[in-house]
Design an enzyme around this catalytic site. Structure first.
Site, short mmCIF file in Angstrom:
data_model
loop_
_atom_site.label_atom_id
_atom_site.label_comp_id
_atom_site.label_asym_id
_atom_site.label_seq_id
_atom_site.Cartn_x
_atom_site.Cartn_y
_atom_site.Cartn_z
N SER A 126 26.85 -32.83 79.28
CA SER A 126 25.94 -33.43 78.30
C SER A 126 26.69 -34.10 77.16
CB SER A 126 25.05 -32.31 77.75
OG SER A 126 24.45 -32.73 76.54
N GLU A 128 25.81 -33.85 74.28
CA GLU A 128 25.80 -32.89 73.17
C GLU A 128 27.19 -32.27 72.98
OE1 GLU A 128 23.52 -31.26 70.81
OE2 GLU A 128 22.69 -33.25 71.06
N TYR A 150 23.95 -24.63 72.48
CA TYR A 150 23.77 -25.39 73.73
C TYR A 150 25.02 -26.23 74.03
CZ TYR A 150 22.26 -29.11 76.84
OH TYR A 150 22.18 -30.00 77.88
O1 G4F Z 1 14.87 -34.81 72.21
P1 G4F Z 1 15.83 -33.83 71.66
O2 G4F Z 1 15.38 -32.42 71.59
O3 G4F Z 1 17.15 -34.00 72.51
P2 G4F Z 1 18.66 -33.56 72.25
O4 G4F Z 1 18.77 -32.43 71.29
O5 G4F Z 1 19.44 -34.80 71.90
O6 G4F Z 1 19.11 -33.04 73.68
C1 G4F Z 1 18.74 -33.67 74.89
O7 G4F Z 1 19.74 -34.58 75.29
C2 G4F Z 1 21.01 -33.98 75.62
C3 G4F Z 1 21.93 -35.09 76.03
O8 G4F Z 1 22.62 -35.52 74.89
C4 G4F Z 1 20.81 -32.97 76.73
F1 G4F Z 1 21.99 -32.39 77.02
C5 G4F Z 1 19.82 -31.92 76.30
O9 G4F Z 1 19.59 -31.01 77.37
C6 G4F Z 1 18.51 -32.61 75.95
O10 G4F Z 1 18.01 -33.21 77.12
O11 G4F Z 1 16.25 -34.25 70.17
C7 G4F Z 1 16.76 -35.55 69.88
C8 G4F Z 1 16.91 -35.72 68.37
C9 G4F Z 1 17.63 -34.56 67.67
O12 G4F Z 1 18.51 -35.08 66.69
C10 G4F Z 1 16.52 -33.80 66.95
O13 G4F Z 1 16.93 -33.14 65.75
O14 G4F Z 1 15.58 -35.76 67.80
C11 G4F Z 1 15.57 -34.96 66.64
N1 G4F Z 1 14.20 -34.50 66.37
C12 G4F Z 1 13.50 -34.79 65.24
N2 G4F Z 1 12.31 -34.19 65.29
C13 G4F Z 1 13.46 -33.70 67.15
C14 G4F Z 1 12.26 -33.50 66.47
N3 G4F Z 1 13.71 -33.14 68.36
C15 G4F Z 1 12.73 -32.38 68.91
N4 G4F Z 1 12.95 -31.84 70.12
N5 G4F Z 1 11.54 -32.14 68.27
C16 G4F Z 1 11.26 -32.66 67.03
O15 G4F Z 1 10.19 -32.44 66.45
#
Ligand code: G4F
Length: 326
Positions: A126, A128, A150
């Site tokens: 990932s 990440e 993670y």
């Molecule tokens: O959609 P996210 O939860 O994805 P994240 O953390 O980037 O991880 C995903 O991608 C990775 C690949 O780089 C994978 F390895 C992992 O398994 C997963 O598929 O969050 C994306 C961004 C973050 O910065 C988070 O802080 O969106 C921001 N965010 C802002 N508000 C939020 C929210 N994320 C989530 N999930 N929910 C919110 O309300």
């Protein structure tokens, strides 16, 4: 000879798209599932491949079940997509995350090495793992600096894969995939949380959407494009590691604007930034450089972020509309 693939995480977004791709290529398919609940098969059903997959009960944290799975499937290729994949949950469950994402990789590598060492192996790594990035675009030579339990757990899984390749000569490759989304994405991830909310707001079921860090930037691609890269990695003579990304980065704020405006809405009227949803440590920016994948695998992304988000909003409008009719 018919190719046989064993996919862990078959019930997830990537598992379903990969199963669809491999089914189209004539593979015999086996999927590892922790429980045989019918609900979890909805993605395979939606892509029309539910009947094409033989399910094997097992768990990445249970080595004996993995031996049994490898012995049953006799795979020519193993795709390890199973994970605790939600970064946000990894602070609440760091040990479970490490068990599945780190020890789980050792377990499946061991089962393959000892039962069928000639099997080709794919590890879902990932972006990440890059975490606190200091350069404009990340490639295979960028140093890792994970920012979440993670990210740390995935980094261990990544290095185990590299180590088994170097120690035992296994055909083990690692795909360092940047964020990849689709209408089959889970609701806990930000893109799908947004597109689902857009549909609910448009159809009068909800009025606001609470988000955390909307200044975060991600390199979002389409999962259907990314599973092709996984497959291509295992078709190479030599195993290796590849960054898979679009090279374009978008803020969560801009992603909201695109998704809301597709439904004729202004995100500023609905999105509320809630400090409770900020992560203890976030990854502010990710942007991948997939030049190596393009050069060696001939892979390039086909779907750009606006097209992807519009398709996700359209799918959620249909889903939420059906809920209303039911
Ligand atoms: O959609 P996210 O939860 O994805 P994240 O953390 O980037 O991880 C995903 O991608 C990775 C690949 O780089 C994978 F390895 C992992 O398994 C997963 O598929 O969050 C994306 C961004 C973050 O910065 C988070 O802080 O969106 C921001 N965010 C802002 N508000 C939020 C929210 N994320 C989530 N999930 N929910 C919110 O309300």
């Amino acid at each position: 000879m018919t190719k046989r693939a064993l996919i862990t995480g078959i019930t997830g977004q990537d598992g379903a798209y990969l199963a669809q791709l491999l089914h189209g290529k004539g593979y015999e398919l086996f999927g590892l599932v922790a429980r045989r609940g019918t609900e979890s098969l909805w993605r395979l059903r939606e892509l029309g491949v539910e009947q094409a997959v033989s399910l094997i009960q097992g768990d990445l944290t249970d080595l004996s079940s993995l031996f049994r799975a490898v012995e049953t499937a006799q795979p020519t290729e193993v795709y390890n997509l199973g994970a605790q994949s939600f970064v946000g949950a990894s602070w609440a469950q760091p040990a479970v995350t490490a068990q599945v994402n780190s020890i789980g990789v050792v377990n499946i590598l061991e089962a393959v090495r000892r039962s069928r060492p000639e099997t080709r192996f794919y590890q879902a790594s990932s972006s990440e793992m890059f975490g606190l990035v200091r350069n404009d675009a990340q490639d295979e030579s960028t140093p890792f600096y994970p920012r979440s339990p993670y990210g740390v757990s995935k980094l261990a899984g990544h290095w185990f894969t590299v180590n088994y390749r170097e120690s035992y000569g296994m055909h083990a490759s690692s795909g360092i995939l940047f964020n990849h989304e689709s209408p089959l994405r889970g609701l806990e991830f930000v893109t799908r949380k947004v597109t689902d909310a857009v549909a609910r707001i448009k159809l009068g079921k909800q009025s606001e959407l609470r988000l955390g860090n909307i200044d975060a930037q991600r390199d979002w691609g389409f999962a259907g494009d990314y599973v092709e890269a996984m497959w291509l990695m295992l078709q190479q003579d030599k195993p290796d590691d590849y960054v898979i990304a679009t090279g374009t980065t978008t803020t969560v704020r801009e992603m909201c604007r695109i998704a809301f405006s597709h439904a004729g809405l202004n995100y500023e009227n609905h999105v509320i930034v809630d400090p409770k949803l900020f992560r203890p440590a976030d990854v502010d920016m990710l942007r991948g450089n997939a030049a190596k994948a393009q050069r060696v695998l001939g892979w390039r992304p086909k779907t750009e972020v606006t097209t992807l988000l519009r398709a996700m909003v359209d799918a959620d409008m249909r889903r939420v509309g059906r809920e209303r009719a039911a």
